[in-house]
Scaffold this active site. Structure first.
Site, short mmCIF file in Angstrom:
data_model
loop_
_atom_site.label_atom_id
_atom_site.label_comp_id
_atom_site.label_asym_id
_atom_site.label_seq_id
_atom_site.Cartn_x
_atom_site.Cartn_y
_atom_site.Cartn_z
N LYS A 171 -13.48 -13.81 -9.17
CA LYS A 171 -13.02 -12.45 -8.94
C LYS A 171 -14.15 -11.45 -9.26
O LYS A 171 -15.21 -11.55 -8.67
CB LYS A 171 -11.75 -12.19 -9.75
CG LYS A 171 -10.74 -13.36 -9.70
CD LYS A 171 -10.18 -13.63 -8.32
CE LYS A 171 -9.40 -14.94 -8.21
NZ LYS A 171 -8.34 -15.14 -9.20
N ASP A 175 -6.91 -13.98 -20.86
CA ASP A 175 -7.45 -14.01 -19.51
C ASP A 175 -7.87 -12.57 -19.17
O ASP A 175 -7.03 -11.70 -18.97
CB ASP A 175 -6.37 -14.52 -18.54
CG ASP A 175 -6.88 -14.67 -17.11
OD1 ASP A 175 -7.86 -13.98 -16.76
OD2 ASP A 175 -6.29 -15.46 -16.34
N ARG A 178 -24.02 -32.22 -16.09
CA ARG A 178 -22.65 -31.98 -16.59
C ARG A 178 -22.68 -31.48 -18.04
O ARG A 178 -21.79 -30.75 -18.47
CB ARG A 178 -21.79 -33.26 -16.48
CG ARG A 178 -20.39 -33.08 -17.09
CD ARG A 178 -19.33 -34.05 -16.59
NE ARG A 178 -19.79 -35.41 -16.53
CZ ARG A 178 -20.00 -36.21 -17.59
NH1 ARG A 178 -19.78 -35.76 -18.81
NH2 ARG A 178 -20.43 -37.44 -17.43
N TYR A 204 -0.95 -15.28 -13.88
CA TYR A 204 -1.37 -15.97 -12.67
C TYR A 204 -0.47 -17.21 -12.45
O TYR A 204 -0.29 -18.00 -13.38
CB TYR A 204 -2.83 -16.38 -12.87
CG TYR A 204 -3.49 -16.94 -11.64
CD1 TYR A 204 -3.70 -16.14 -10.53
CD2 TYR A 204 -3.90 -18.26 -11.60
CE1 TYR A 204 -4.30 -16.66 -9.40
CE2 TYR A 204 -4.52 -18.79 -10.46
CZ TYR A 204 -4.71 -17.97 -9.37
OH TYR A 204 -5.30 -18.49 -8.25
C1 LIG Z 1 -7.69 -16.19 -9.76
C2 LIG Z 1 -7.20 -16.14 -11.14
C3 LIG Z 1 -7.20 -17.28 -11.95
C4 LIG Z 1 -7.60 -18.65 -11.44
O1 LIG Z 1 -8.92 -18.67 -11.07
P1 LIG Z 1 -9.53 -19.70 -9.98
O2 LIG Z 1 -10.98 -19.37 -10.01
O3 LIG Z 1 -8.86 -19.41 -8.68
O4 LIG Z 1 -9.22 -21.07 -10.46
C5 LIG Z 1 -6.78 -17.14 -13.25
N1 LIG Z 1 -6.37 -15.95 -13.74
C6 LIG Z 1 -6.35 -14.84 -12.99
C7 LIG Z 1 -5.90 -13.56 -13.59
C8 LIG Z 1 -6.76 -14.89 -11.67
O5 LIG Z 1 -6.72 -13.78 -10.93
#
Ligand SMILES: *Cc1c(COP(=O)(O)O)cnc(C)c1O
Length: 394
Positions: free
Chosen positions: A209, A184, A59, A112
């Site tokens: 992603k 993000d 961790r 998101y």
């Molecule tokens: C999918 C996504 C998230 C969240 O990610 P997870 O891996 O599903 O927790 C956050 N921001 C954006 C832009 C996303 O497409």
């Protein structure tokens, strides 16, 4: 071990984060272990005091995880990175680290869905105030600044409207008011958008992603610029516990090797599909940052090296038309998520943003016939042919 460190991104994708390991493997081994042996008490004590480099407990730190973290930090031009169990794990860790009771956050309106919910329903319980703002419109961040604004949180391009926020302007306004800018960068990846170059303080990704790119891992990452921020984030993540595991780190690191060529192909396909959709009589409008019709086209050209594979478009015929399209695609996969090698299509009003309700969707600019398309790396004609036959059913 590769002797030459390249400054070129496509070379970094292949080489970054790889250290020298026993037996000289070309790929970092998977250290699938929860804990690490100490040689003796003195060694254990030195590790805990931070006087010796090494590993204690997964961790806290693990060599497979560290290799992947170093690779992403290198790609973003950051100091260090912190692997998280998911994108939301990264986002919640960042807010926990940076905010306290009484602080105010400015957040892009088009983000998101779970990010909105996290701020509006969970962090509000702890006395954090939030304003959702059209950060893509000049002057809107400045208008929303309060004396207690601590964080300006920007998702760009935003989900699912693809609104583009000028990161340089956002950083300048935030810093003038002693606030930090968190971005993000999931939709673009460090290959297409480099937020640190515009003054941003903290970057995060859902590595689920584009970074992993193969739709087989859920993971996230935080990238920071200096030791002070790293230490704050690491302490928070260690206590909160939402870390990535060694096997998922290995998969993401493998995915990273092809990130640059994948993003090139996503861009080629994205442009072709967007241009096709824009001419289609059943399509009201298309949002793609590579189209001149995008309201923030000039900012996108300045801020992105290429335009990637994310498209949203509005069908004439609203919710019903959306349903018909979803039920007739045969090559594009009907699934949420994005950024994988396969083309995914979804209808936010009946899927990801269903529970928001129509009024809140309208407020966030999510219309009833809005379709989100994550264009994959297949032959683009296959994607276009599928959309053509499915659109003909409307
Ligand atoms: C999918 C996504 C998230 C969240 O990610 P997870 O891996 O599903 O927790 C956050 N921001 C954006 C832009 C996303 O497409």
């Amino acid at each position: 071990m590769s002797q030459v460190k390249s400054k070129n991104l496509e070379s970094k994708c292949v080489h970054a984060g790889i250290e020298k390991y026993e037996f000289g493997p070309v790929v970092p081994p998977i250290y699938q272990t929860s804990t690490f042996q100490f040689e003796n008490t003195a060694h254990g004590a030195a590790l805990f005091k931070g006087e010796k480099n090494g590993y204690i407990y997964t961790r806290m730190k693990n060599p497979t995880v560290e290799a992947m973290e170093n690779a992403v930090a290198d790609l973003e031009g950051g100091y260090k990175a912190l692997g998280c169990a998911s994108g939301m794990g990264a986002i919640s860790t960042i807010f926990t680290a940076l905010l306290k009771n009484g602080d105010h956050v400015i957040c892009s309106k088009s983000v998101y869905g779970p990010t909105t919910t996290l701020l509006a329903t969970i962090f509000s319980k702890f006395g954090v105030e939030v304003s959702f703002v059209d950060t893509d419109i000049d002057g809107e961040i400045e208008k929303a600044i309060k004396p207690n604004t601590r964080v300006v949180y920007v998702e760009t391009p935003g989900n699912p409207t693809l609104a583009v926020t000028d990161l340089k302007k956002a950083s300048d306004v935030a810093h003038k008011n002693n606030a930090l800018v968190v971005v993000d960068n999931t939709f673009m990846s460090p290959i297409l958008q480099r937020p640190f170059e515009f003054g941003v303080d903290v970057i995060l990704h859902s590595m689920t992603k584009f970074l992993n790119g193969h739709a087989d891992v859920v993971a996230g990452i935080i990238v920071v610029k200096d030791e002070e921020m790293y230490s704050l984030m690491r302490k928070t993540l260690n206590q909160m516990g939402g870390v990535i595991d060694p096997f998922n780190s290995f998969l993401v690191h493998r995915g990273l090797k092809t990130l640059a060529i994948r993003m090139e192909k996503h861009t080629i396909n994205g442009q072709k599909v967007a241009e096709y959709l824009e001419k289609h009589p059943k399509v009201e409008w298309v949002r793609y940052t590579g189209l001149k019709s995008h309201p923030n086209y000039e900012v996108a050209l300045k801020q992105h090296s290429q335009q990637g594979g994310m498209i949203s478009f509005e069908l004439k015929g609203g919710y019903k038309a959306g349903e018909i399209l979803m039920d007739n695609v045969k090559f594009c996969l009907l699934a949420v998520s994005l950024g994988g090698v396969e083309t995914l299509i979804q209808h936010p009003a009946s899927m990801t943003h269903l529970t928001m309700g129509e009024a809140a969707r309208k407020e966030a600019g999510i219309t009833e016939g809005l379709i989100r398309l994550s264009v994959g790396i297949e032959n683009y004609q296959d994607i276009i042919d599928d959309l053509e036959q499915a659109l003909s059913k409307i």
